[in-house]
Design an enzyme around this catalytic site. Sequence first.
Site, short mmCIF file in Angstrom:
data_model
loop_
_atom_site.label_atom_id
_atom_site.label_comp_id
_atom_site.label_asym_id
_atom_site.label_seq_id
_atom_site.Cartn_x
_atom_site.Cartn_y
_atom_site.Cartn_z
N GLY A 18 0.90 -1.25 0.06
CA GLY A 18 -0.04 0.07 -0.02
C GLY A 18 0.71 1.36 -0.10
O GLY A 18 1.86 1.60 -0.92
N ASP A 38 8.30 -4.05 8.53
CA ASP A 38 7.02 -4.72 8.43
C ASP A 38 6.83 -6.04 9.17
O ASP A 38 7.68 -6.53 9.53
CB ASP A 38 6.76 -5.03 6.93
CG ASP A 38 5.14 -5.08 6.42
OD1 ASP A 38 4.84 -3.88 6.00
OD2 ASP A 38 4.31 -5.92 6.83
N VAL A 61 5.07 -3.17 15.32
CA VAL A 61 5.27 -1.70 15.76
C VAL A 61 4.33 -1.46 16.94
O VAL A 61 4.52 -0.73 17.77
CB VAL A 61 4.77 -0.48 14.89
CG1 VAL A 61 5.49 -0.74 13.71
CG2 VAL A 61 2.97 -0.86 14.49
N TYR A 159 -10.92 3.77 14.94
CA TYR A 159 -10.06 4.19 13.76
C TYR A 159 -9.95 5.70 13.86
O TYR A 159 -8.80 6.27 13.71
CB TYR A 159 -10.30 3.71 12.34
CG TYR A 159 -9.41 4.04 11.22
CD1 TYR A 159 -8.26 3.54 11.26
CD2 TYR A 159 -9.63 5.35 10.38
CE1 TYR A 159 -7.32 4.11 9.99
CE2 TYR A 159 -9.14 5.54 9.51
CZ TYR A 159 -7.72 5.14 9.21
OH TYR A 159 -6.77 5.56 8.09
N ILE A 192 -7.44 6.10 -0.90
CA ILE A 192 -6.41 5.93 -1.50
C ILE A 192 -6.69 4.46 -2.01
O ILE A 192 -7.19 3.55 -1.22
CB ILE A 192 -5.06 5.79 -0.93
CG1 ILE A 192 -5.06 7.59 -0.21
CG2 ILE A 192 -3.99 5.60 -1.82
CD1 ILE A 192 -4.79 8.60 -1.12
N GLU A 193 -6.47 4.25 -3.27
CA GLU A 193 -6.43 2.75 -3.49
C GLU A 193 -5.35 1.78 -2.92
O GLU A 193 -4.02 1.84 -3.57
CB GLU A 193 -6.30 2.57 -5.20
CG GLU A 193 -7.49 3.24 -6.24
CD GLU A 193 -7.03 3.20 -7.34
OE1 GLU A 193 -6.03 2.58 -7.99
OE2 GLU A 193 -8.01 3.65 -8.12
N THR A 194 -5.64 1.19 -1.94
CA THR A 194 -4.79 0.28 -1.06
C THR A 194 -5.54 -1.02 -0.79
O THR A 194 -6.70 -1.01 -1.09
CB THR A 194 -4.21 0.82 0.22
OG1 THR A 194 -5.16 0.83 0.98
CG2 THR A 194 -3.63 2.46 -0.17
N PRO A 195 -4.85 -2.04 -0.29
CA PRO A 195 -5.44 -3.31 0.34
C PRO A 195 -6.71 -3.17 1.14
O PRO A 195 -7.57 -3.53 1.05
CB PRO A 195 -4.37 -4.33 0.84
CG PRO A 195 -3.19 -3.71 -0.02
CD PRO A 195 -3.40 -2.22 -0.41
#
Length: 254
Positions: A18, A38, A61, A159, A192-195
């Site tokens: 992403g 990651d 993280v 979120y 945004i175009e992400t998973p």
Amino acid sequence: MSNRHERRFAAVTGAASGNGRAIAEKLVAEGATLAAIDLDTEALARVFGDRAEVLRIVADVADEESVKAAFAQIGAEFGRLDTLVNNAGIVKFGTFENLSLAEWDQVFAVNSTGPFLASREAYRLLRTGDGDHTRSIVNITSVEAHIVISSSGHPQIHYNASKGALLQLTRALAVETAASGIRVNAVAPGFIETPFTTAALSNQEVHDWLIERTPLGRIGRPEDVANAVAFLASDEASWITGTTLFVDGGWTIY
């Protein structure tokens, strides 16, 4: 191609997919030596392979000892750090009345506590950075730190709250680290175009509504976020700290 980050050392969390992947690729393309952090070992290997300019680090993280170990490795390999990008994040959906404390804590652990832990450990390395160049932390927040979109259709108050906390962390850190010459800013992406957004964008009605609601008339791409991060982390932004750069196609104009 710009060489704004040549001879500089950067770390990006959530670097294997992403926005994080686009940010990592952008910084490397502009000359940076990168620590790609990651939790997904296979994705790190698949995306970055054995590239000499990329140090792959598997870390969670949300886990303090894991973060400490990651930045100890960065310190041993690089000796210093010029840029930290706190990108790792998760999204969970659930109505307020049915939201468990465990899920609330999980979202905050990754989205808010994670950037705190990474910033704290990175600070020691940032302070020993190249004094001839700007050093900075860039936090990936969200337009949802400022406005509420998603909770009207697929609730995710945890979120929103976690990204709001990250916004205030950005501002507070900007004050605390200024004396050390370290800048702290945020990039707030819109859709945004992400998973994370694949499911929503596959719904044509939702897709069309987003396009109609966005003044620039398209869905954002990870490269849009990466371009903003590369600017804020560069010397071109040397007098910018404590601010948020919206990358949302104009969504927050309304």
